[in-house]
Write a protein that holds these residues in place. Sequence first.
Motif, PDB file in Angstrom:
ATOM      1  N   SER A 239       0.421   2.663   5.283  1.00 37.62           N
ATOM      2  CA  SER A 239      -0.755   3.522   5.139  1.00 37.62           C
ATOM      3  C   SER A 239      -2.052   2.726   5.016  1.00 37.62           C
ATOM      4  N   ARG A 243      -4.611  -3.271  -0.344  1.00 38.45           N
ATOM      5  CA  ARG A 243      -5.080  -2.281  -1.314  1.00 38.45           C
ATOM      6  C   ARG A 243      -5.111  -2.921  -2.700  1.00 38.45           C
ATOM      7  N   GLN A 256       0.146  -0.530   1.120  1.00 42.46           N
ATOM      8  CA  GLN A 256       0.352   0.873   0.750  1.00 42.46           C
ATOM      9  C   GLN A 256       1.195   1.549   1.825  1.00 42.46           C
ATOM     10  N   ASN A 258       3.582   5.365   2.819  1.00 39.25           N
ATOM     11  CA  ASN A 258       3.954   6.725   2.444  1.00 39.25           C
ATOM     12  C   ASN A 258       5.465   6.892   2.365  1.00 39.25           C
ATOM     13  N   SER A 285       2.373   5.521  -7.165  1.00 41.57           N
ATOM     14  CA  SER A 285       1.405   6.327  -7.899  1.00 41.57           C
ATOM     15  C   SER A 285       2.078   7.641  -8.280  1.00 41.57           C
ATOM     16  N   ILE A 293       2.503   7.990  -1.979  1.00 42.51           N
ATOM     17  CA  ILE A 293       1.700   6.788  -2.211  1.00 42.51           C
ATOM     18  C   ILE A 293       2.559   5.760  -2.936  1.00 42.51           C
TER      19      ILE A 293
END
Length: 413
Positions: A239, A243, A256, A258, A285, A293
Amino acid sequence: MNESFDNGEEKKEEKQSFEKEYILIYNDGNKETVFETVDEIKSKNKSREKTSFPKGLILMMLVLTILVSTISSYVTAKLVLRNVENKTIVIEQPNQNTTSPTVITSDKIDISEVVNNIKDTIVEVYTESTKFSSFYGEYITEGAGSGVIYSSDGYIITNNHVVENATNITVVLTSKEQYKAQIVASDLVSDIAVLKIEAEGLKVATIGDSDQIKVGQMCIAIGNPLGTLGGTVTDGIISALSREITIEGQKMVLLQTNTAISPGNSGGGLFDIAGNLIGIVNAKSAGDYIEGIGFAIPVNYAIDVTKQLIAYGYVEGRPQLGIRGVSIETMQQAWSYSVNNFGVYVLEVIGESAKNAGLKIGDVIVKFDGEEIKSITDLRTVLCNYSAGDIVEIEVVRGQTTLTLILKLEQKK
């Protein structure tokens, strides 16, 4: 008499006409045949019956119609499904000066063979930790995570937070063989730890190149979600790259994805579609309305840390304060350790520099180079801004006295 006779004859004739099945209607005193005779009607009906379709033929035609419709629907569905399976995308362009739509076709991607080649490089990791409470006394807590086989002779990469403070570690292979594991070394900043089991001939993960990863490319995660579902495979895409997030006080630069990540996946592998290891899964997350996430440590960075941990037992340049401590964040915790301040309670002084600076067991660290410290997380966060060899001021509370100590940060080993 004649009149009555005539009337009688007329009535009789009418009756006879009726008996002969004639239907007569009188209009202004004149006879006018408006309807056909019943015989004629019957005759015509018989003629129609002869020329109409038999009921059996109608039923057969109905069955044939349904059968043709069913076959047509089936063939259409197969064609649609074939397009879906082959991932044929038709993009209509009504506003373009083109006479036909743009068709983009790609082959169906089946990851089963890839998974079969890489699944044995992932292990389940189970831990036991001994903790102490003034209320419960000494007790054991259990944890679970995942790991990636780095060498055929038993070196395994996992997350530091999976095995941190563990007193007993068990590694389970996909064959269900169990091994006792030892921590070779760990690094708090990168969240990487290296385990060792006594085994030979293990299947090793093929290392990829995380610098070549692109956003949108497919990826596969294998791990032990919830600590009970070892070998679980999920897939998704990358993703985002690079990050920057903070996990338990540590600033990290992560991939990151999904791909579905759950507690227990930590330490497992993130692979590209060719089966190359591109990351070490370490976080997800969580919260209301948060889905899809997950994060992974880029493999290039993870392998660099792993090599140093195996070779030296530490990562060069990492600073350490030289103590083992616990957070004092609530009044109950303060009461448990018989202190009056929030901060980091010193359980043990393990570094020579810390000993030389005068740190003692029972001290509560409340400031680090002017930064207020309320927990271990705060202390870890500020340490990220320093290197081994830096000199810092530490403010501690000892009993009822506040002291300022000068300390040289050591190389973490």
